[in-house]
Write an enzyme that holds these catalytic residues in place. Structure first.
Site, PDB file in Angstrom:
ATOM      1  N   LYS A 199       7.853   4.510  17.173  1.00 27.33           N
ATOM      2  CA  LYS A 199       6.476   4.985  17.335  1.00 27.33           C
ATOM      3  C   LYS A 199       5.469   3.840  17.132  1.00 27.33           C
ATOM      4  O   LYS A 199       4.368   3.897  17.682  1.00 27.33           O
ATOM      5  CB  LYS A 199       6.183   6.154  16.378  1.00 27.33           C
ATOM      6  N   ARG A 227       7.821  -8.845  -7.297  1.00 23.83           N
ATOM      7  CA  ARG A 227       8.344 -10.211  -7.355  1.00 23.83           C
ATOM      8  C   ARG A 227       7.464 -11.092  -8.250  1.00 23.83           C
ATOM      9  O   ARG A 227       7.944 -11.908  -9.022  1.00 23.83           O
ATOM     10  CB  ARG A 227       8.369 -10.773  -5.934  1.00 23.83           C
ATOM     11  N   ASN A 263      -0.794  -1.040  13.578  1.00 25.65           N
ATOM     12  CA  ASN A 263      -0.320  -1.238  14.942  1.00 25.65           C
ATOM     13  C   ASN A 263      -1.389  -0.852  15.957  1.00 25.65           C
ATOM     14  O   ASN A 263      -1.595  -1.525  16.950  1.00 25.65           O
ATOM     15  CB  ASN A 263       0.960  -0.416  15.164  1.00 25.65           C
ATOM     16  N   ALA A 290      -0.993   5.520   4.147  1.00 28.65           N
ATOM     17  CA  ALA A 290      -1.119   5.237   2.717  1.00 28.65           C
ATOM     18  C   ALA A 290      -2.522   5.574   2.189  1.00 28.65           C
ATOM     19  O   ALA A 290      -2.678   6.103   1.092  1.00 28.65           O
ATOM     20  CB  ALA A 290      -0.780   3.777   2.457  1.00 28.65           C
ATOM     21  N   LYS A 316       9.611   0.962   7.720  1.00 27.80           N
ATOM     22  CA  LYS A 316       9.791   1.230   9.138  1.00 27.80           C
ATOM     23  C   LYS A 316       9.895  -0.089   9.873  1.00 27.80           C
ATOM     24  O   LYS A 316       8.906  -0.792  10.025  1.00 27.80           O
ATOM     25  CB  LYS A 316       8.609   2.040   9.672  1.00 27.80           C
ATOM     26  N   SER A 337       0.822  -1.208   0.000  1.00 26.76           N
ATOM     27  CA  SER A 337       0.000   0.000   0.000  1.00 26.76           C
ATOM     28  C   SER A 337       0.866   1.271   0.000  1.00 26.76           C
ATOM     29  O   SER A 337       0.581   2.226  -0.715  1.00 26.76           O
ATOM     30  CB  SER A 337      -0.960  -0.007   1.184  1.00 26.76           C
ATOM     31  N   PHE A 338       1.951   1.284   0.792  1.00 23.98           N
ATOM     32  CA  PHE A 338       2.784   2.481   0.830  1.00 23.98           C
ATOM     33  C   PHE A 338       3.591   2.629  -0.459  1.00 23.98           C
ATOM     34  O   PHE A 338       3.734   3.729  -0.998  1.00 23.98           O
ATOM     35  CB  PHE A 338       3.710   2.442   2.064  1.00 23.98           C
ATOM     36  N   VAL A 372       1.759  -7.276   7.885  1.00 18.44           N
ATOM     37  CA  VAL A 372       2.247  -7.419   9.253  1.00 18.44           C
ATOM     38  C   VAL A 372       2.203  -6.077   9.996  1.00 18.44           C
ATOM     39  O   VAL A 372       2.481  -5.043   9.418  1.00 18.44           O
ATOM     40  CB  VAL A 372       3.730  -7.866   9.248  1.00 18.44           C
ATOM     41  N   GLU A 379       4.252  -4.018  12.099  1.00 20.40           N
ATOM     42  CA  GLU A 379       5.688  -3.950  12.364  1.00 20.40           C
ATOM     43  C   GLU A 379       6.009  -3.873  13.861  1.00 20.40           C
ATOM     44  O   GLU A 379       7.017  -4.399  14.324  1.00 20.40           O
ATOM     45  CB  GLU A 379       6.227  -2.701  11.654  1.00 20.40           C
TER      46      GLU A 379
END
Lengths: 354, 566
Positions: free
Chosen positions: A210, A41, A275, A159, A111, A21-22, A298, A300
């Site tokens: 953060k 990929r 998060n 994003a 990040k 997404s980012f 995931v 992070e």
């Protein structure tokens, strides 16, 4: 900081590595001013980009093309933006390493931290980790490739909002002025402001640390504890970030900038953040495994908390929010108990670093 | 690099002295000095952005500081016309500001003229005075003199005066990548960066370079050394240029850097002590002075700009560590270090600095008694700290070749970016420190000093360093059997670090621990009036000078060995 302009206006295409997404958001911003080639990929994603101008349903600018070949990307682009997950970052860099040269500029947007331990060792069978075992993404690039002109993107960059074209800003951090200038030249637009910072490690750490505070913020919201509690968490979280960040080699100034406090406030308030969502659902009584299973990308922060906990044990430093989050995430500690502990923790002074 | 030393005879790589870069430079000295002066003038003008006020301010600051220096800190080596020259500069400056009808262009020309007169004076002062005949004489004298001393002490009987049984190479062991260094010195340009502990280092390195069959290197030596006559002769003969640490003004520093950069571009092999001065604390340098180092990076870029893309234009950085069992000036160095870091808590005692006579006496003692020196030559690197192979190609960790030129490229051309080169210099500095620790060769004396100091520290764990250094004699006693066990523990850890290739050890560390300790105690600081470490009759170890013990202990700083004592 003095910026002497050595950047250029070459017409070379810009590379983007990874199209989550980012990555998609960055590719679209870049494509407003430049030709962009994306590396992905999977062949089907490349086909989707080249034929339908979209990546897994997210729409992409008309001028963006894609390839599965690292060599092609390295040969056509001098500047590339790796935006892949931290867990896959090292492998991607290894794959690109044979085709990268010292003239390349890499500005990453990931990040997270990567654990670097000797062969056969992992977090389960080591008791201590040191700073040299924890790599930020710029350190992964420096250690796995010959590229030295490395930068990173950090800041409050949700994003979803970027995709809508809402106003935002980012920080390009690098030890090299030319990298900062190049990042600004490529990205800056009427709705996207780009700041520069030379403390790349501090800026990367801001983005990493953060994430842990964002989990805690989500947990507070999940318990329905209100805005006063959030204000308390953000300010204590900030102190902890600076404390840990200094220990890992970042400068205090970077943590109070856009990539630090700016990103922290955004992430702690946003229900879009992965998060934050993890924390929220934990507070509602779900288990970590269940949450992980249902998320497609995931969070992070979970990985970061685990890594930092081991680091803290090795140094004897204290970081109460991180430590309690670890207990909640991995030791079945109840969110309420962790919160109670935090309220009892003897903080003597408000801030002691400025 | 192996630990063991192989005594070897090296043929000169450039047998004809006319081919030596320093000789070529000496021949064109006048033009070269002029080039340096012009180059630094242009650089300073570009640094001020061609702004007349800024330039005027720099000139006035320089004038002010130079006047102050002449008054407060005059040296024997200073030229006689110092006062005169700077008074002249002053009157010129005053004159320009009073010429009200002069145009901006006239003023600019006048300021540039003053600037040039200063950079010319500085370049002239910095430039070396290499003379081949002096060089040859010095080399003969050093080799002959020292080996006579050596043989006189060790070979028995009448023939000892003429004996050739021992050469300097028995005393000073050169180990490491000597073959590669010689190879590269005949193809590209070498910048050697040694650690710096003693004033003797300059002569030692000069001897090493000539023993390895390489033409003399150009190097900067502190102008203060030229105050001591015996050193002045050696320095001049070895081709040293002069670095005056009293002059910290921009004009001087830029001229100095230009001199170094131009000399490297000229193809002169150079040598810097990257720590700047001698290590006052006894530690391996960990913070380097990047000014001169940056000239290597600059020269490399300039060579690429000029189109020298093959090995002849390539610059190789070669780290070198020198290890002694002792440092002649240790007492005054460590006192200086402690008074700098300890402020009022540490009281400076009398200084026992050396003059020519003391040094000669010391040399005689040194060459007739035991105690060895080793010089470890590290693996050559490019200007970003990548190792280079036999042909001089830079390689990455996986052995893939890197084109060094690419570091200076943007948009397909070599570009000039001072900020970029500043970061490159920092990267290079970090790499040199890393290599210093790897090629450092641990001696028995380092081991015993480190262990003893750490044990005393542990016995008094609540004390800070300065209280520790002032402990009364009765608290400075260690039981011998404890000491032996701790030495063994440190040695074991060192061997582990060595197995990872992160340090080297001298062959004498491969003996039995008793022998190592005896060797260490015998050698540590052996020339000092007060010994840093001795064994007393009742099976204890003690020190006669805690600061000296600290100094010799510091040599093993940076390997995390102190954690063994927690």
């Amino acid at each position: 900081m003095t910026l002497k302009n050595s950047s250029n206006n070459s017409e070379k295409p810009v590379g983007v590595i990874g199209i989550g997404s980012f990555g998609t958001a960055i590719a679209n911003i870049l494509a407003e001013k430049n030709n962009v080639i994306v590396y992905a990929r999977k062949q089907e994603i490349v086909d989707e980009i080249n034929h339908q101008h979209s990546a897994e349903g997210r729409s992409l600018h008309q001028s963006i093309t894609a390839t599965t070949d690292p060599q092609t990307l390295c040969e056509t682009c001098e500047v590339m933006f790796p935006v892949v997950s931290s867990s896959g970052f090292k492998d991607v860099m290894k794959k690109f390493a044979p085709f990268l040269h010292p003239y390349h500029i890499l500005i990453h947007g990931t990040k997270g931290l990567v654990l670097n331990l000797p062969e056969g060792k992992n977090l389960d069978n080591v008791s201590k980790i040191h700073r040299e075992n924890i790599w930020t993404m710029s350190e992964v690039i420096r250690n796995e490739t010959v590229v030295v002109r490395v930068g990173c993107l950090a800041g409050p960059n949700l994003a979803k909002e970027l995709a809508k074209g809402q106003p935002a800003a980012t920080v390009v951090a690098s030890r090299f002025n030319e990298v900062i200038l190049e990042g600004q030249r490529l990205l800056r637009s009427d709705r996207f402001q780009v700041y520069g910072n030379q403390d790349i490690i501090g800026v990367e750490l801001s983005g990493v640390l953060k994430n842990t505070i964002a989990i805690a913020s989500g947990a507070l919201a999940g318990l329905g504890l209100g805005e006063n509690a959030k204000g308390l968490l953000i300010s204590r979280g900030m102190v902890e970030m600076i404390h840990l960040g200094n220990a890992l080699g970042g400068q205090t100034q970077s943590f109070v900038g856009l990539a630090g406090i700016g990103d922290l406030v955004t992430t702690c308030s946003s229900t879009f953040s992965r998060n934050y969502t993890v924390g929220y659902r934990l507070a509602q009584g779900e288990t970590l495994d269940a949450i992980n299973d249902s998320m497609d990308e995931v969070a992070e922060g979970i990985n970061t908390v685990r890594l930092l906990q081991t680091f803290l044990e090795g140094t004897g430093m204290r970081a109460p929010i991180t430590e309690n989050l670890y207990k909640v995430l991995f030791e079945g500690f109840k969110v309420e108990d962790a919160l109670y502990y935090l309220m009892k923790y003897p903080f003597n002074v408000d801030i002691d670093f400025l | 690099m192996t630990d063991d030393y192989i005594k070897q005879k090296y043929d000169p790589i450039l047998p004809r002295k006319d081919e030596w870069p320093v000789v070529k430079l000496a021949k064109s000295r006048k033009d070269f000095v002029q080039n340096v002066a012009t180059f630094s003038k242009d650089k300073i003008i570009s640094m001020t952005g061609n702004n007349l006020d800024l330039l005027k301010e720099e000139l006035e600051t320089t004038l002010y500081r130079e006047k102050l220096r002449i008054k407060q800190n005059p040296w024997l080596v200073d030229p006689d016309d110092e006062e005169e020259f700077w008074t002249g500069v002053k009157s010129h400056l005053v004159q320009i500001s009073f010429e009200s009808q002069a145009t901006e262009e006239d003023k600019k020309a006048a300021y540039h003229k003053i600037l040039e007169s200063i950079t010319t004076r500085y370049s002239e002062e910095i430039a070396s005075n290499f003379k081949h005949s002096h060089y040859k004489a010095t080399r003969k004298m050093v080799t002959f003199g020292f080996s006579r001393l050596l043989n006189a002490a060790r070979v028995k009987g009448l023939g000892s005066i003429f004996s050739k049984q021992y050469t300097l190479q028995d005393k000073i062991q050169i180990i490491g990548e000597t073959a590669q260094l010689r190879d590269l010195a005949s193809k590209g340009t070498i910048v050697m960066v040694p650690t710096h502990f003693s004033n003797l280092d300059s002569i030692l390195i000069g001897w090493t370079i000539s023993t390895l069959g390489m033409p003399p290197f150009l190097y900067g030596a502190g102008l203060n050394l030229f105050n001591i006559q015996i050193f002045a002769y050696f320095m001049n003969a070895l081709g040293a240029y002069k670095v005056d640490r009293r002059k910290k003004n921009l004009l001087y520093l830029e001229t100095l850097k230009s001199y170094s950069s131009e000399a490297i571009q000229f193809g002169c092999h150079s040598l810097f002590f990257p720590g700047g001065t001698r290590s006052r604390s006894g530690r391996i340098e960990n913070k380097l002075k990047l000014g001169l180092l940056s000239t290597a990076v600059e020269a490399q870029r300039a060579n690429y700009e000029k189109g020298f893309n093959d090995i002849s234009g390539k610059i190789f950085i070669v780290p070198v560590t020198i290890n002694y069992h002792f440092t002649l000036e240790a007492p005054s160095l460590i006192r200086e270090h402690l008074s700098l870091t300890g402020q009022e808590r540490y009281y400076k005692e009398t200084d026992e600095f050396s003059n020519s006579y003391k040094i000669s006496k010391f040399l005689v003692k040194f060459f007739t008694k035991g105690s060895d020196i080793s010089v470890s030559i590290g693996q050559p690197m490019d200007i970003l700290g990548n190792y280079v192979d036999k042909e001089g190609n830079s390689t990455d960790r996986d052995g893939r070749m890197i084109d060094c030129r690419d570091y200076f490229m943007s948009n397909g051309k070599v570009s000039v970016d001072p900020q970029r080169e500043e970061v490159y210099t920092q990267i290079l500095g970090d790499r040199i420190v890393e290599e210093f620790h790897k090629i450092n060769r641990v001696f028995s004396s380092h081991l015993v000093a480190f262990t003893a100091f750490q044990m005393i520290k542990k016995q008094n764990s609540k004390m800070d360093l300065f209280s520790l250094l002032r402990l009364p004699d009765e608290d400075l006693v260690i039981d011998y059997s404890d000491f032996r066990a701790s030495c063994q523990m440190v040695l074991n850890r060192l061997m582990e670090i060595r197995a990872k290739g992160l340090v080297h050890v001298a062959p004498h560390l491969k003996q039995d621990i008793e022998k190592i300790i005896a060797h260490g105690l015998e050698n540590v600081g052996m020339y000092h009036a007060k010994r840093p470490l001795i064994k007393t009759g009742d099976n204890t170890i003690t020190t006669q000078d805690m600061s000296l013990l600290y100094y010799y202990h510091n040599r093993l700083d940076g390997y995390d060995l102190e954690k063994l004592f927690k």
